[in-house]
Design a protein around this motif. Sequence first.
Motif, PDB file in Angstrom:
ATOM      1  N   ASN A  25       0.737  -1.256   0.147  1.00  0.00           N
ATOM      2  CA  ASN A  25      -0.173   0.322   0.210  1.00  0.00           C
ATOM      3  C   ASN A  25       0.565   1.381   0.098  1.00  0.00           C
ATOM      4  O   ASN A  25       0.840   2.098   0.766  1.00  0.00           O
ATOM      5  CB  ASN A  25      -0.690  -0.144   1.013  1.00  0.00           C
ATOM      6  CG  ASN A  25      -1.752  -0.406   0.937  1.00  0.00           C
ATOM      7  OD1 ASN A  25      -2.172  -1.146   0.091  1.00  0.00           O
ATOM      8  ND2 ASN A  25      -2.209  -0.944   2.385  1.00  0.00           N
ATOM      9  N   TYR A  32      -0.894   4.585   1.885  1.00  0.00           N
ATOM     10  CA  TYR A  32      -2.289   4.541   1.502  1.00  0.00           C
ATOM     11  C   TYR A  32      -3.047   3.511   2.575  1.00  0.00           C
ATOM     12  O   TYR A  32      -2.268   2.034   2.320  1.00  0.00           O
ATOM     13  CB  TYR A  32      -3.075   5.095   0.813  1.00  0.00           C
ATOM     14  CG  TYR A  32      -3.058   3.723  -0.622  1.00  0.00           C
ATOM     15  CD1 TYR A  32      -3.513   3.222  -0.751  1.00  0.00           C
ATOM     16  CD2 TYR A  32      -1.584   3.915  -1.759  1.00  0.00           C
ATOM     17  CE1 TYR A  32      -3.555   2.009  -1.430  1.00  0.00           C
ATOM     18  CE2 TYR A  32      -1.023   2.607  -2.094  1.00  0.00           C
ATOM     19  CZ  TYR A  32      -1.979   1.932  -2.628  1.00  0.00           C
ATOM     20  OH  TYR A  32      -2.153   1.243  -3.356  1.00  0.00           O
ATOM     21  N   SER A  33      -4.239   3.780   3.297  1.00  0.00           N
ATOM     22  CA  SER A  33      -5.044   2.750   3.574  1.00  0.00           C
ATOM     23  C   SER A  33      -6.784   2.786   3.222  1.00  0.00           C
ATOM     24  O   SER A  33      -6.650   3.739   3.967  1.00  0.00           O
ATOM     25  CB  SER A  33      -4.619   2.052   4.946  1.00  0.00           C
ATOM     26  OG  SER A  33      -5.467   1.222   5.525  1.00  0.00           O
ATOM     27  N   LEU A  34      -6.996   2.196   2.010  1.00  0.00           N
ATOM     28  CA  LEU A  34      -8.530   2.568   1.700  1.00  0.00           C
ATOM     29  C   LEU A  34      -9.380   1.357   2.416  1.00  0.00           C
ATOM     30  O   LEU A  34      -9.208   0.165   2.292  1.00  0.00           O
ATOM     31  CB  LEU A  34      -8.416   2.570   0.699  1.00  0.00           C
ATOM     32  CG  LEU A  34      -7.324   4.062   0.299  1.00  0.00           C
ATOM     33  CD1 LEU A  34      -8.082   3.624  -1.994  1.00  0.00           C
ATOM     34  CD2 LEU A  34      -8.113   5.187  -0.028  1.00  0.00           C
ATOM     35  N   THR A  35     -10.077   1.891   3.056  1.00  0.00           N
ATOM     36  CA  THR A  35     -11.685   1.396   4.048  1.00  0.00           C
ATOM     37  C   THR A  35     -12.459   1.699   3.065  1.00  0.00           C
ATOM     38  O   THR A  35     -13.013   3.441   3.143  1.00  0.00           O
ATOM     39  CB  THR A  35     -11.414   1.524   5.644  1.00  0.00           C
ATOM     40  OG1 THR A  35      -9.998   0.943   6.265  1.00  0.00           O
ATOM     41  CG2 THR A  35     -12.483   0.456   5.601  1.00  0.00           C
ATOM     42  N   CYS A  65     -14.284  -7.615  -5.080  1.00  0.00           N
ATOM     43  CA  CYS A  65     -13.013  -7.531  -3.952  1.00  0.00           C
ATOM     44  C   CYS A  65     -11.718  -7.307  -4.511  1.00  0.00           C
ATOM     45  O   CYS A  65     -10.945  -7.248  -4.792  1.00  0.00           O
ATOM     46  CB  CYS A  65     -13.409  -7.733  -3.152  1.00  0.00           C
ATOM     47  SG  CYS A  65     -14.821  -6.148  -1.994  1.00  0.00           S
ATOM     48  N   TRP A  68     -11.040  -6.153  -7.857  1.00  0.00           N
ATOM     49  CA  TRP A  68      -9.813  -4.579  -7.353  1.00  0.00           C
ATOM     50  C   TRP A  68      -9.427  -4.729  -6.879  1.00  0.00           C
ATOM     51  O   TRP A  68      -8.519  -3.634  -5.920  1.00  0.00           O
ATOM     52  CB  TRP A  68     -10.927  -3.996  -7.293  1.00  0.00           C
ATOM     53  CG  TRP A  68     -12.020  -3.527  -8.764  1.00  0.00           C
ATOM     54  CD1 TRP A  68     -12.034  -3.655  -9.505  1.00  0.00           C
ATOM     55  CD2 TRP A  68     -13.321  -3.138  -7.696  1.00  0.00           C
ATOM     56  NE1 TRP A  68     -13.218  -3.042 -10.625  1.00  0.00           N
ATOM     57  CE2 TRP A  68     -13.598  -2.477  -9.532  1.00  0.00           C
ATOM     58  CE3 TRP A  68     -14.213  -2.124  -6.531  1.00  0.00           C
ATOM     59  CZ2 TRP A  68     -14.784  -1.973  -9.431  1.00  0.00           C
ATOM     60  CZ3 TRP A  68     -15.405  -1.563  -7.603  1.00  0.00           C
ATOM     61  CH2 TRP A  68     -16.037  -1.805  -8.108  1.00  0.00           C
ATOM     62  N   SER A  69      -8.446  -5.861  -6.133  1.00  0.00           N
ATOM     63  CA  SER A  69      -7.721  -6.350  -5.032  1.00  0.00           C
ATOM     64  C   SER A  69      -7.655  -5.625  -3.854  1.00  0.00           C
ATOM     65  O   SER A  69      -7.219  -4.560  -2.809  1.00  0.00           O
ATOM     66  CB  SER A  69      -5.879  -5.841  -5.675  1.00  0.00           C
ATOM     67  OG  SER A  69      -5.681  -5.831  -6.901  1.00  0.00           O
ATOM     68  N   SER A  70      -9.134  -5.990  -3.328  1.00  0.00           N
ATOM     69  CA  SER A  70      -9.382  -5.544  -1.981  1.00  0.00           C
ATOM     70  C   SER A  70     -10.007  -6.880  -1.731  1.00  0.00           C
ATOM     71  O   SER A  70     -10.376  -7.783  -1.755  1.00  0.00           O
ATOM     72  CB  SER A  70     -10.579  -5.032  -2.121  1.00  0.00           C
ATOM     73  OG  SER A  70     -10.768  -4.231  -2.825  1.00  0.00           O
ATOM     74  N   THR A  71     -10.241  -6.681  -0.171  1.00  0.00           N
ATOM     75  CA  THR A  71     -10.427  -7.982   0.601  1.00  0.00           C
ATOM     76  C   THR A  71     -11.976  -7.311   1.764  1.00  0.00           C
ATOM     77  O   THR A  71     -12.204  -6.469   1.761  1.00  0.00           O
ATOM     78  CB  THR A  71      -9.243  -7.799   2.094  1.00  0.00           C
ATOM     79  OG1 THR A  71      -8.592  -8.598   0.975  1.00  0.00           O
ATOM     80  CG2 THR A  71      -9.896  -9.167   2.694  1.00  0.00           C
ATOM     81  N   SER A  88      -8.358  -2.435   1.325  1.00  0.00           N
ATOM     82  CA  SER A  88      -7.438  -2.305  -0.212  1.00  0.00           C
ATOM     83  C   SER A  88      -6.735  -3.116  -0.115  1.00  0.00           C
ATOM     84  O   SER A  88      -6.017  -2.876   1.017  1.00  0.00           O
ATOM     85  CB  SER A  88      -7.226  -1.158  -0.894  1.00  0.00           C
ATOM     86  OG  SER A  88      -6.706  -0.352  -0.175  1.00  0.00           O
ATOM     87  N   LYS A  89      -6.026  -3.924  -0.666  1.00  0.00           N
ATOM     88  CA  LYS A  89      -4.959  -4.527  -0.646  1.00  0.00           C
ATOM     89  C   LYS A  89      -3.712  -3.513  -0.532  1.00  0.00           C
ATOM     90  O   LYS A  89      -3.240  -3.194  -1.532  1.00  0.00           O
ATOM     91  CB  LYS A  89      -4.711  -6.102  -1.167  1.00  0.00           C
ATOM     92  CG  LYS A  89      -5.906  -6.681  -0.906  1.00  0.00           C
ATOM     93  CD  LYS A  89      -5.536  -7.606  -1.196  1.00  0.00           C
ATOM     94  CE  LYS A  89      -6.156  -9.617  -1.214  1.00  0.00           C
ATOM     95  NZ  LYS A  89      -5.993 -10.882  -1.998  1.00  0.00           N
TER      96      LYS A  89
END
Length: 89
Positions: A25, A32-35, A65, A68-71, A88-89
């Motif tokens: 990230n 960055y850390s997107l939640t 998800c 889009w490389s997220s969890t 986001s990862k």
Amino acid sequence: MLVAIGTDTLVALYYYILFSAMSDNRGDRCLYSLTIDLVLVTKYRKKIIDKGILQRLQEIVANTCEQWSSTLTDFNGESHHVHLVAISK
């Protein structure tokens, strides 16, 4: 034994630890850390979401998800709304 460390060295060490801990990230000069915390509500809050629809929505959102490389960390809902949290990862 105490060793004197200059502020520049301390800041560089801090950023090194921070960037190495969150290697996925980061950009050139940023972390960055997107939640995403999302609530989807049916029109007029009509109670139309049953267990089958909720299950299928969870599959769709989990696949999206992943693309889009997220969890997807949290997914639940009731008959008139769905609540999900993705990171986001």
